[in-house]
Design a protein around this motif. Structure first.
Motif, short mmCIF file in Angstrom:
data_model
loop_
_atom_site.label_atom_id
_atom_site.label_comp_id
_atom_site.label_asym_id
_atom_site.label_seq_id
_atom_site.Cartn_x
_atom_site.Cartn_y
_atom_site.Cartn_z
N UNK A 75 0.82 -1.20 0.00
CA UNK A 75 0.00 0.00 0.00
C UNK A 75 0.86 1.26 0.00
N UNK A 76 0.26 2.35 -0.46
CA UNK A 76 0.92 3.66 -0.40
C UNK A 76 1.20 4.06 1.04
N UNK A 132 9.74 6.34 6.22
CA UNK A 132 10.63 5.65 5.30
C UNK A 132 10.99 4.26 5.79
N UNK A 133 11.24 4.13 7.08
CA UNK A 133 11.57 2.82 7.65
C UNK A 133 10.37 1.87 7.53
N UNK A 134 9.17 2.38 7.73
CA UNK A 134 7.98 1.55 7.56
C UNK A 134 7.84 1.07 6.11
N UNK A 135 8.24 1.92 5.16
CA UNK A 135 8.19 1.49 3.76
C UNK A 135 9.18 0.36 3.50
N UNK A 136 10.35 0.41 4.12
CA UNK A 136 11.31 -0.68 3.98
C UNK A 136 10.73 -1.99 4.48
N UNK A 137 10.04 -1.92 5.63
CA UNK A 137 9.45 -3.13 6.23
C UNK A 137 8.33 -3.67 5.35
N UNK A 138 7.46 -2.78 4.87
CA UNK A 138 6.35 -3.21 4.02
C UNK A 138 6.88 -3.87 2.75
N UNK A 151 2.98 -5.81 -6.75
CA UNK A 151 2.32 -4.53 -7.00
C UNK A 151 2.74 -3.55 -5.91
N UNK A 152 3.30 -2.41 -6.31
CA UNK A 152 3.87 -1.46 -5.35
C UNK A 152 3.30 -0.07 -5.60
N UNK A 153 2.66 0.49 -4.57
CA UNK A 153 2.02 1.80 -4.69
C UNK A 153 2.88 2.86 -4.00
N UNK A 154 3.56 3.69 -4.77
CA UNK A 154 4.45 4.74 -4.26
C UNK A 154 5.42 4.17 -3.21
N UNK A 155 6.20 3.15 -3.55
CA UNK A 155 7.01 2.47 -2.53
C UNK A 155 8.19 3.28 -2.01
N UNK A 156 8.55 4.38 -2.69
CA UNK A 156 9.73 5.14 -2.28
C UNK A 156 9.38 6.55 -1.79
N UNK A 157 8.10 6.84 -1.57
CA UNK A 157 7.66 8.21 -1.32
C UNK A 157 8.33 8.85 -0.11
N UNK A 172 14.51 -4.64 -9.61
CA UNK A 172 14.86 -5.07 -10.95
C UNK A 172 15.47 -6.47 -10.90
N UNK A 173 16.20 -6.78 -9.82
CA UNK A 173 16.71 -8.14 -9.64
C UNK A 173 15.56 -9.15 -9.62
N UNK A 174 14.49 -8.81 -8.92
CA UNK A 174 13.33 -9.70 -8.87
C UNK A 174 12.71 -9.86 -10.25
N UNK A 175 12.65 -8.77 -11.00
CA UNK A 175 12.13 -8.86 -12.37
C UNK A 175 13.00 -9.79 -13.21
N UNK A 176 14.29 -9.70 -13.03
CA UNK A 176 15.21 -10.54 -13.79
C UNK A 176 15.10 -12.01 -13.41
N UNK A 177 14.52 -12.27 -12.22
CA UNK A 177 14.28 -13.65 -11.79
C UNK A 177 12.95 -14.19 -12.32
N UNK A 178 12.23 -13.36 -13.09
CA UNK A 178 10.98 -13.82 -13.68
C UNK A 178 9.73 -13.25 -13.06
N UNK A 179 9.87 -12.40 -12.02
CA UNK A 179 8.71 -11.77 -11.41
C UNK A 179 8.18 -10.65 -12.30
N UNK A 180 6.90 -10.37 -12.17
CA UNK A 180 6.31 -9.19 -12.80
C UNK A 180 6.20 -8.11 -11.73
N UNK A 181 6.81 -6.98 -11.97
CA UNK A 181 6.83 -5.88 -10.99
C UNK A 181 6.12 -4.68 -11.59
N UNK A 182 5.06 -4.22 -10.90
CA UNK A 182 4.31 -3.04 -11.34
C UNK A 182 4.40 -1.99 -10.24
N UNK A 183 4.94 -0.82 -10.59
CA UNK A 183 5.14 0.25 -9.62
C UNK A 183 4.34 1.47 -10.03
N UNK A 184 3.52 1.98 -9.13
CA UNK A 184 2.88 3.28 -9.32
C UNK A 184 3.76 4.33 -8.65
#
Length: 460
Positions: A75-76, A132-138, A151-157, A172-184
């Protein structure tokens, strides 16, 4: 494999949020959802995660390719996802809910926290962590779930630039492992090198950006991210706040030490520093919300002796989480309360309506404030607090989750208001785009100390 969205329409109430969306997203790629606040990005992520319309709203059309249990959503506002007390327990709980064998869980917890640079936070209480620390944990929870669709909603805000850069590379490492990563994300800085597929949202519709259009978006993001100039600290001016021998202690450790520091009246001061370094804690001390050692005076009076209610009429705090600021249910009720209790003469009823129009909040009077998008909540929160009109306003990440156009409109509103009702603004922000022309001073927090950036100007 691919994810297909066909003739998708969605509304929370009567007004549609998504209108006839059609997308085909091949699996194993990095996608970037870009667009203004309230354009439907978060809503589509929640639909793909299976949360909507299960928990509200009306949907027509179809989303195919997302099998049950294959998607995870961050979540955002990460705190909405937490149920337990510490990051370690949260990640552990998520894995237990996936019925992972008990003997595999400890290693998975450790790996996920380390992957997201949150291992040092494992046993901290979540309520004591910065945004910011809570975003790292999430993000660690999302990674631990090992879903095929992330699915990531504003993960670096609420993260500083270095954390943002490092975590984007990890995704991007996860994407390279075959995951689909969608970032808003409103901030497109740093994405270009990874060649994401950019999907632009506007008023509930979306379209794929290709070639020069995508390049132009990345160019704009990099231009907005130009370095801030070195601001000048003014000597010879009596500080509004004076901090002396100040210590802030958290969990038995000294978080911040200030020998002598002044904060100046009717100026805009930017406060920067790494996520979790103590910026929000300092704001809470300045607003009498947490204890401190040493001295903090406001207009010459020690704030420990100041009565809470009169002091709150002088010094206001814009919380990092917009939803923490609200006292009522609907947008209309919140606006009425700020008009009744506010002291800023700039905000006549006519100017409030004009501000709502510029902020894209017109026609939302009956909307429940918590049903607004993250960006809409933030813009409403800022308007309400400007209307309250405290002479000093401390703003904690006021631009997190806002697109560049919204930030520009907010600054226009702040500048117009301050022409009529001067305010001292102290701003914590990791989002630096668009700030260069509005800041008088810059303070940086590092190694437990605050220092002014730039040369000192001696006034005659």
């Amino acid at each position: 494999m691919e994810y297909r969205i066909q003739h998708l329409n969605f509304a929370y109430q009567e007004e549609p949020v998504l209108v006839d969306l059609n997308l085909t997203l091949p699996a194993g790629e990095l996608y970037l959802f870009s667009g203004p606040s309230g354009s439907g990005k978060s809503t589509l992520l929640r639909i793909m995660a299976g949360l909507l319309p299960r928990y509200g709203g009306t949907l027509t059309g179809e989303v195919s390719g997302v099998e049950p249990g294959t998607a995870s959503l961050m979540f955002q506002d990460p705190s909405l996802q937490f149920a337990l007390d510490t990051p370690h327990h949260e990640v552990e709980f998520a894995l237990e809910n996936l019925a992972l064998p008990a003997n595999q869980i400890p290693a998975k917890v450790e790996q996920a926290l380390k992957f997201c640079q949150a291992d040092h936070l494992a046993d901290r209480r979540l309520v004591t962590l910065s945004g910011g620390e809570q975003q790292l944990v999430a993000l660690a929870i999302t990674v631990a779930m090992d879903s095929q669709l992330i699915l990531l909603d504003e993960p670096f805000a609420s993260l500083d630039h270095d954390h943002r850069t490092q975590l984007l590379a990890r995704l991007v490492e996860l994407k390279n492992q075959g995951k689909t990563v969608i970032i808003a994300d409103h901030d497109l800085q740093g994405y270009r090198q990874y060649q994401p597929t950019v999907i632009a949202f506007e008023k509930g519709r979306c379209r794929l950006l290709q070639g020069e259009e995508a390049t132009e978006r990345f160019d704009q993001a990099e231009q907005l991210a130009k370095p801030l100039p070195a601001y000048l600290q003014t000597e010879g001016t009596t500080p509004l706040f004076s901090l002396a021998d100040l210590k802030l202690i958290t969990n038995g450790a000294t978080l911040l030490t200030i020998d002598q520091l002044g904060l100046f009246k009717d100026r805009v001061t930017l406060l920067t520093g790494e996520s979790g370094s103590g910026k929000t804690t300092l704001f809470r001390a300045l607003t009498k919300l947490r204890p401190y050692l040493g001295s903090v005076t406001y207009q010459g009076q020690e704030i420990k002796q100041a009565k809470a209610a009169p002091y709150a009429r002088q010094v206001g705090l814009v919380f990092q989480r917009a939803s923490d600021q609200y006292l009522n249910v609907t947008v209309k009720e919140e606006l009425e309360l700020s008009q009744q209790q506010g002291q800023n003469p700039y905000f006549t009823p006519e100017r409030v309506q004009a501000a709502l129009k510029k902020l894209g909040l017109t026609g939302m009077d009956e909307r429940v404030v918590y049903s607004l998008s993250g960006g809409q909540q933030k813009k409403l929160q800022l308007l309400l607090m400007l209307m309250m009109g405290q002479p000093v306003l401390l703003l904690d990440e006021p631009f997190a989750g806002l697109d560049s156009k919204s930030i520009e409109v907010v600054w226009e509103l702040i500048d117009a208001s301050r022409q009529v009702w001067p305010q001292t603004l102290i701003i914590i922000s990791h989002q630096l785009a668009g700030l260069a022309n509005h800041i008088d001073y810059r303070l940086h927090l590092a190694d437990h100390h605050l220092t002014y950036q730039g040369e000192v100007h001696h006034e005659s």
